[in-house]
Design a protein around this motif. Structure first.
Motif, mmCIF file in Angstrom:
data_model
loop_
_atom_site.group_PDB
_atom_site.id
_atom_site.type_symbol
_atom_site.label_atom_id
_atom_site.label_comp_id
_atom_site.label_asym_id
_atom_site.label_seq_id
_atom_site.Cartn_x
_atom_site.Cartn_y
_atom_site.Cartn_z
ATOM 1 N N LEU B 84 0.809 -1.203 0.000
ATOM 2 C CA LEU B 84 0.000 0.000 0.000
ATOM 3 C C LEU B 84 0.850 1.264 0.000
ATOM 4 O O LEU B 84 0.425 2.324 -0.449
ATOM 5 N N PRO B 87 3.093 2.704 -3.884
ATOM 6 C CA PRO B 87 2.715 3.690 -4.895
ATOM 7 C C PRO B 87 3.075 5.124 -4.493
ATOM 8 O O PRO B 87 3.127 6.010 -5.351
ATOM 9 N N ILE B 204 -4.371 4.565 3.343
ATOM 10 C CA ILE B 204 -4.127 5.254 2.071
ATOM 11 C C ILE B 204 -4.306 6.765 2.251
ATOM 12 O O ILE B 204 -3.481 7.562 1.812
ATOM 13 N N LEU B 215 -3.341 8.609 -4.464
ATOM 14 C CA LEU B 215 -3.068 7.204 -4.762
ATOM 15 C C LEU B 215 -3.270 6.913 -6.248
ATOM 16 O O LEU B 215 -4.279 7.310 -6.833
ATOM 17 N N GLN B 217 -4.167 4.098 -8.413
ATOM 18 C CA GLN B 217 -4.770 2.775 -8.235
ATOM 19 C C GLN B 217 -4.023 1.700 -9.034
ATOM 20 O O GLN B 217 -3.850 0.582 -8.574
ATOM 21 N N LEU B 220 -0.975 0.669 -7.302
ATOM 22 C CA LEU B 220 -1.315 -0.161 -6.147
ATOM 23 C C LEU B 220 -1.548 -1.612 -6.583
ATOM 24 O O LEU B 220 -1.016 -2.545 -5.991
ATOM 25 N N THR B 224 0.722 -4.694 -5.405
ATOM 26 C CA THR B 224 0.061 -5.726 -4.626
ATOM 27 C C THR B 224 0.247 -7.084 -5.313
ATOM 28 O O THR B 224 0.585 -8.080 -4.679
#
Lengths: 364, 440, 260
Positions: B84, B87, B204, B215, B217, B220, B224
Motif C-alpha cells: 500500500l 505507490p 491510504i 493514490l 490505483q 497499487l 500488490t
C-alpha cells in the motif's frame, strides 16, 4: 462472606450462572443483562504454580501463570464458562491454550477489542459493535439472549457503579480508612453482583468526613493491579497514601462520559468503551495518556508517582520511561516497581518503596 | 523535501550505489570463484545467490542513508501491508530487520543496554530495545538509518509492535498508523475483514496526507500483485527443501529472507528469488545437499537466534542434521494464496490477518504437523524465545504432542532472538548434542 | 567522651554500628557478621558501644539496613538509601553519586548539593550485580579481594561471560576453566560483567561526572577501578566505606534529637 460462598449463594438463591473473566476490558453489562455473575481473575497468588509452569514459560507474566494455576487447581470447576478479553499477547495465547489443548472443558468466549484506535475512528467503533454482537451470539446457547430492556437496565446499573467509583476515588482524602480497605471496596465489583457492589460503595460513602482527614503524603499509583494487596499496606506504613489511582483494574475501566440515553444498547456500550481513560493494553497515545495522568496527579497534590507493574507485562513496561520522563519534567519523582504476584511482598521491595517515600519527605 | 536532498538522493541511488554494489560484487565474485569449488565442511558448496543477496541489501541500506529529506520515509513492522505504501514512493525501513542485522553483527547487546539505561525494562522484546538503543544513540552497523515521516505498525505479529511504535511516535513526533488485525480464533469472522478493509482506506488517506500525493490505483494493483508473486516465489524456494537432500538449510533461509521482508512488492525482490530458485533447482537436479551428509531432517519453530545461527547450524550439520523447514520462513509464503486480483482489498485483508502469529494454537499445531509431513521431518526444535511471547506460548504442549502423538522427536531451546545475554551457548550446545544423541 | 548518637546498619552479610560525637565524627565502631537473631545482636553491639564510649542509656539510636525493623530501642528507623545518602554527603561534603555494593543489593544514589537524595536505583532481586555474586564466584576460584587488582591488571580481557545470572555464570566459568582459560582472564570477565551490571544501574540515573563507592564491595580495589573505567569517570572509595550507612543512621538520630 468470602468469594466462594458468595458465588454459591448467587447460584442457589438467584439462579445466577457464573463466568470466570480474564483481565482487563470487557462489557460486564452484557453478563449482568443475562443474569450471569462475572467473576474476574487477576492472577491471585497462592495456588501451586508448578502445574501451570509445564504449560507456560517462566518469562510469561504472573497473571497468566496464576490464572492457569487457579484453573488447574480445580478452583474454576464451579463456573459455567470463561470469558477471555484480548488484552495482550500472553492472555491472547492463554485463551487459545486452555481450550485448544484441553486444559479446561469449560466453554471459552473470546472477546476482542480494537487496539491503538482513537474514539473517533469509525472503523474501530464498527468493529467493537460487531464484536459485541458476536459475543451475544456466542453466549446465547449457554445463557440465552438479553432483551433490549435488560441490556439498558444493566447499562444503567453499571453507569451508577462507575459514578460511585469515581466519587470515592475523587474524595479519597475524606476517608479515615486505610488504602487496603478502600481498595477492597473498589475492587469488590470484580466479583459482586453490580447492585451489591453499589450498596457496598454507598455504605463506604456514608462514612465520609466533612473535611479531608488523610494526613499522609499523597501519591499517585499506577499499574495493572495492586496485587498482592500488601503493596497498599506498605504505602500506608511508609507514610503515604494512594491519592490518585490509575490501576487498570480500577480507574482505567471507568467510562468517563455517559452515553447518549437514547442510543441503542450496543451503541451505548461502544460509547462507554471509547470513553475510558485509556490503557496501555489498548494502545492509547503515550503522551496524551501521560499528560492526563499528570493533570490528575496535580489536582490531588500528589508528591510522587508509583508505577507498580507485573513483571513481564510488556504493554505496561513500554509506557514507563516516557511517562516517568513527563512526570519528572513536571517536578514529580516516580518509582518503578515490579511484582511477580507472589504471595508475599518482599523486604527489598518494601525498602525501595520506603526509600522513595523518605525521598519525597525531604525538606526542599 | 529539499531539492538538494532529492538531487543527492537521485545521484546516490542511480550512480553511487550501483557503483558501490558493482565494486563490492566484483570483489565478492572473485573471492567466491576462488572458494566455489573448495570443500566447505560440514556444509555443501557455497551459493552464488549469497553474493546477489549482499548486493541487494547493501544497495537498500546504502541508499537509505540519503533517503530522508529526499523521498518520504516510512518505518513499518514486518507484517505491515507494505504494498500500500509503494505507490507513494516511500523508502521503507524495517526496524525488525535492522535489529536482526544488529544481532547478527553482534551489536545488539550494546544497543539493548543503551535502551535499558534509558529506563526500558530488560524484559521487553530485544528487537524493540535494539531499535530504541539505535534511535537514541544514533549507532547502527549500516552507517545511518533515515528518520521516518510516517510510522506503520500492524498487530498481526504481536501487541508488542503496537506499544513499541507508540514510543517511536513520541520520539520522532510523526504520524503513526496502527493497522489492527484482530487475532483469529478458529476461522475468523467476516467483520474482521470489514474492519481491515476500512483500515486499508484509512492508511491510504494517511499516506496521501503525508506525501501530498494521490493514490495511483494502477500502481497499487501492480505492487500488490507483485508482492503476492514475491511471496509465491519465496514459497517455491522453500518448497525445494522437500527434496532429499535439501538444497538449502533453514539457517540459510533465515538470511535469504531479507528481501521478502524488506523489498516485497519490488521487481528486484522477485528476480532475486527466481535466481535463488534456479540455483537451488540446479543443486536438486545434481543431488547436492546444503549439508554434506544429511541423515536427519528437522523443523525449526519461532524466530532465529540471530547471534547464534552460525554456531548452531555448524553443530547440527556436523551431526548430519539439516533444518529443512520452519514456521518462521513459511510465514511470508503461507497466505499468498488468499490473494485475488479481482478483489484486492478483501483478499489482502485475509492475506494479512491469517498468518501464523495471528492465529490460535490449533492452527499452529496443524501447520507444524503439515510441514513435518510435507518436508519429511524426523524431529523439531522449538526455540522458546524470551523476546516473543505470542510465538512461544504453547510450545511446551506442542512439543508434547509432537513427541508423544506423532513420534517426532522435539526439543525446546530456551534463548532469545536478539539479546545474547538470554542465551547460554554452553548449555545450548550441550542440549543440542544430547538431543542429537537421541536419534542414534 | 561525649557521644551524640549511635547508628546501626543491620545488613544482610554484616552488622555495622558507630557512635558519633557532636561534630559527627565516628568515635567508636564495630562490625560483625550478621547473626540469625538480629535483635539480640543489635542490642549487644549497641551496649558494647555505650560502654566503650561511656555514654548513657539515653543516647539516641537510629537503625537502618535490611534488618532495621528488628532493632528494638531504635528511635528512628530509616532505609539504607536515606542513611547512605546522609552518611555519604557528610563524608564528601558535596553533591555526589554514590555506588554502594552490599551483600544483598547494590544501590546507586544521587545526592544533591543540598544533601537531599535526588534519585536512586537498586538492582532487582536476582543476585547478579550484588556483592554476593562476586563472593560466590571468587570463592569458587579461591581468590581473595586483595588478589583481584593485580590479576585484572595482568588480564588481556580476551574472554567474556555473557551471563550475569549467578547460576548461569557459574556454569559458564566451569566450562571456561575446562577449556584451560587462565584464571586471571576469568576473574577479569566476571568483574567486567559485574561492572556492566552495576554500570547500567548508574546510567539509569544519568551519566555522573564521578562516582564514590561504599559498602563491602568497595574493599575490592580492582572492582572500583574497573567500574570507573567502564563508566569513563573517576571512582573513589569513601573513607569509612563500610560504615556509611551506620554513620547516616547516627546522623539522623542526632538531628532527630536536636529537633532538626
Amino acid at each position: 462472606m468470602d468469594r466462594k460462598a458468595y458465588i454459591a449463594e448467587q447460584k442457589e438463591k438467584r439462579g445466577r450462572k457464573t463466568v470466570l473473566v480474564f483481565p482487563i476490558h470487557y462489557p460486564r453489562e452484557v453478563l449482568t443483562a443475562l443474569n450471569v455473575l462475572g467473576v474476574e481473575i487477576w492472577g491471585p497468588p497462592g495456588f501451586p504454580r508448578a502445574p501451570a509452569s509445564t504449560h507456560l514459560q517462566p518469562f510469561i507474566c504472573g497473571i497468566a501463570h496464576n490464572i492457569l494455576a487457579f484453573i488447574m487447581a480445580g478452583k474454576a470447576d464451579v463456573v459455567d464458562g470463561i470469558l477471555c478479553p484480548h488484552t495482550c499477547d500472553s492472555l491472547q495465547m492463554l485463551a487459545s491454550l486452555l481450550p485448544d489443548f484441553k486444559l479446561t472443558d469449560k466453554p471459552c468466549f473470546r472477546f476482542r477489542h480494537p487496539k491503538g484506535k482513537s474514539p473517533d475512528s469509525k472503523s474501530a467503533r464498527g468493529f467493537y459493535k460487531a464484536e459485541l454482537k458476536g459475543l451475544l451470539d456466542k453466549l446465547e446457547p449457554f445463557f440465552g439472549r438479553p432483551s433490549e430492556a435488560e441490556l439498558q437496565k444493566a447499562i444503567g446499573l453499571h453507569l451508577e457503579a462507575d459514578e460511585l467509583k469515581l466519587k470515592l476515588l475523587d474524595q479519597r482524602a475524606y476517608f479515615t480508612t486505610n488504602d487496603r480497605a478502600f481498595y477492597e471496596v473498589l475492587r469488590a465489583g470484580e466479583y459482586l453482583w453490580v447492585e451489591d457492589h453499589i450498596a457496598m460503595m454507598k455504605k463506604l460513602l456514608e462514612s465520609k468526613s466533612p473535611e479531608p482527614v488523610e494526613k499522609r503524603k499523597p501519591i499517585m499509583v499506577s499499574g495493572i493491579v495492586p496485587e498482592p494487596m500488601d503493596i497498599l499496606d506498605a504505602i500506608n506504613n511508609a507514610g503515604a497514601f494512594a491519592a490518585a489511582d490509575d490501576f487498570a483494574a480500577i480507574s482505567r475501566r471507568i467510562a468517563m462520559k455517559r452515553p447518549n440515553p437514547d442510543s441503542d444498547p450496543l451503541d451505548a456500550l461502544t460509547d462507554m468503551f471509547f470513553a475510558r481513560r485509556g490503557c496501555t493494553t489498548l494502545g492509547t497515545e503515550l503522551e496524551e495518556r501521560a499528560n492526563l495522568l499528570l493533570k490528575l496527579a496535580k489536582s490531588r497534590d500528589c508528591r510522587g508517582l508509583l508505577i507498580y507493574n507485573v513483571k513481564f507485562c510488556e504493554p505496561e513496561a513500554f509506557y514507563v520511561p516516557d511517562t516517568q520522563d513527563i512526570f519528572k519534567k513536571a517536578g514529580i519523582p516516580s518509582l518503578y516497581m515490579e511484582t511477580e504476584l507472589e504471595a508475599e511482598f518482599s523486604g527489598q521491595a518494601s525498602t525501595r518503596l520506603e526509600a522513595f517515600i523518605e525521598m519525597l519527605e525531604q525538606p526542599s | 523535501m529539499t531539492i538538494s536532498r532529492q538531487l543527492q538522493y537521485a545521484l546516490i541511488k542511480n550512480v553511487a550505489a550501483p557503483l558501490l554494489v558493482k565494486t563490492d560484487a566484483w570483489k565478492s565474485a572473485r573471492s567466491f570463484r576462488a572458494k566455489k569449488d573448495k570443500p566447505n565442511p560440514p556444509f555443501g558448496p557455497r551459493l552464488e545467490s549469497y553474493i546477489k543477496l549482499k548486493e541487494l541489501m547493501l544497495e537498500h541500506y546504502f541508499t537509505g542513508r540519503y533517503a530522508d529529506g529526499a523521498v518520504p520515509v516510512a518505518w513499518i513492522t514486518s507484517g505491515s501491508p507494505v504494498e500500500l505504501l509503494r505507490p507513494f514512493g516511500f523508502h521503507i525501513v524495517y526496524p525488525e530487520n535492522h535489529a536482526a542485522l544488529c544481532a547478527v553483527r553482534r551489536r545488539a547487546k550494546d544497543l539493548c543496554v543503551h535502551a535499558e539505561n534509558e529506563g526500558f525494562c530488560r524484559d521487553l522484546c530485544s528487537y524493540a530495545r535494539t531499535d530504541f538503543g539505535s534511535v537514541m544513540s544514533g549507532q547502527t552497523p549500516v552507517g545511518r538509518v533515515p528518520k521516518p515521516d510516517l510510522l506503520v505498525t500492524c498487530t498481526n505479529i504481536c501487541q508488542t509492535a503496537l506499544a513499541w511504535y507508540k514510543v517511536l511516535a513520541r520520539k520522532f513526533n510523526v504520524p503513526l498508523y496502527v493497522f489492527d488485525t484482530p487475532f483469529i480464533y478458529g476461522e475468523g469472522e467476516e467483520h474482521d475483514v470489514d474492519y481491515i478493509v476500512a483500515q486499508f482506506h484509512e492508511l491510504i488517506e494517511m499516506c496521501e496526507k503525508v506525501t501530498g500525493r494521490k493514490l495511483d490505483q494502477k500502481q497499487l494493483t501492480y505492487h500488490t500483485q507483485l508482492g503476492c508473486e514475491c511471496s509465491k516465489a519465496w514459497g517455491k524456494v522453500l518448497d525445494l527443501c522437500r527434496n532429499r537432500p535439501a538444497p538449502m538449510t533453514t539457517f540459510d533461509a533465515f538470511i535469504y529472507i531479507g528481501p521478502i521482508v524488506a523489498m516485497r512488492g519490488l521487481p528486484e525482490c522477485l528476480s532475486f528469488y527466481k535466481f535463488l530458485h534456479d540455483e537451488l533447482q540446479d543443486r536438486v537436479s545434481r543431488g547436492i545437499g546444503a549439508i554434506q551428509n544429511e541423515r536427519y531432517r528437522l523443523l525449526w519453530d519461532n524466530l532465529p537466534i540471530w547471534f547464534a545461527i552460525r554456531d548452531l547450524s555448524t553443530a547440527f550439520a556436523q551431526g548430519g542434521f539439516n533444518f529443512v523447514c520452519s514456521t518462521y520462513t513459511n510465514a511470508w509464503a503461507e497466505t499468498a494464496h488468499h490473494f485475488d486480483p479481482n478483489d484486492v482489498y478483501r483478499s489482502s485483508a485475509k492475506l494479512y490477518s491469517r498468518i501464523i502469529l495471528n492465529r490460535d494454537l490449533r492452527n499452529k499445531a496443524d501447520l507444524i504437523l503439515k510441514l513435518c509431513r510435507d518436508f519429511q521431518c524426523d524431529g523439531a526444535v522449538l526455540h522458546s524465545d524470551r523476546s516473543c511471547k505470542p510465538y512461544s506460548v504453547g510450545q511446551y504442549n506442542l512439543a508434547d504432542i509432537l513427541n508423544r502423538e506423532h513420534g517426532i522427536k522435539t526439543m525446546i531451546l530456551e534463548a532469545d532472538h536478539g539479546d545474547p545475554r538470554s542465551y547460554s551457548p554452553e548449555q545450548g550446545e550441550l542440549r543440542v548434542k544430547a538431543f542429537m544423541e537421541t536419534f542414534q | 567522651m561525649t557521644i551524640a548518637s549511635i547508628g546501626l546498619d543491620a545488613g544482610s552479610t554484616t552488622v555495622k554500628a558507630v557512635a558519633i560525637n557532636p561534630e559527627g565524627q565516628i568515635a567508636a565502631r564495630v562490625i560483625e557478621n550478621t547473626k540469625p537473631d538480629i535483635s539480640s545482636q543489635a542490642e549487644r553491639l549497641i551496649e558494647g558501644l555505650r560502654s566503650e564510649t561511656g555514654s548513657g542509656p539515653d543516647t539516641t539510636v537510629s537503625a537502618t539496613g535490611y534488618g532495621r525493623k528488628m532493632v528494638r530501642n531504635a528511635g528512628k528507623v530509616i532505609t539504607e538509601i536515606t542513611a547512605h545518602g546522609r552518611g555519604a554527603f557528610f563524608l564528601a561534603g558535596k553533591a555526589l553519586t554514590l555506588v554502594d555494593v552490599g551483600g544483598q543489593d547494590s544501590k546507586v544514589i544521587r545526592i544533591a548539593a543540598s544533601g537531599n537524595v535526588e534519585d536512586f536505583a537498586m538492582n532487582d532481586k536476582c543476585a547478579a550485580g550484588t556483592g554476593r555474586f562476586l563472593e560466590v564466584i571468587l570463592h569458587r576460584l579461591e581468590i581473595g579481594y586483595d588478589q583481584v587488582e593485580p590479576m585484572l591488571d595482568r588480564a588481556s580481557g580476551s574472554v567474556s561471560i555473557s551471563n550475569t545470572c549467578t547460576v548461569f555464570a557459574e556454569s559458564e566459568i566451569i566450562s571456561l576453566l575446562a577449556r584451560g582459560v587462565p584464571v586471571e582472564e576469568i576473574v577479569y570477565a566476571v568483574h567486567a560483567a559485574f561492572a556492566e551490571r552495576v554500570g547500567s544501574l548508574v546510567m539509569r540515573l544519568g551519566r555522573p561526572s564521578a562516582i564514590h563507592m561504599s559498602g563491602g564491595g568497595a574493599r575490592n580495589a580492582g572492582l572500583v577501578k574497573l567500574l570507573g573505567k567502564h563508566l569513563c569517570v573517576p571512582a573513589t572509595v569513601l573513607p569509612e566505606a563500610q560504615f556509611v550507612g551506620a554513620l547516616g543512621a547516627a546522623l539522623t538520630a542526632a538531628s532527630t534529637r536536636a529537633g532538626i
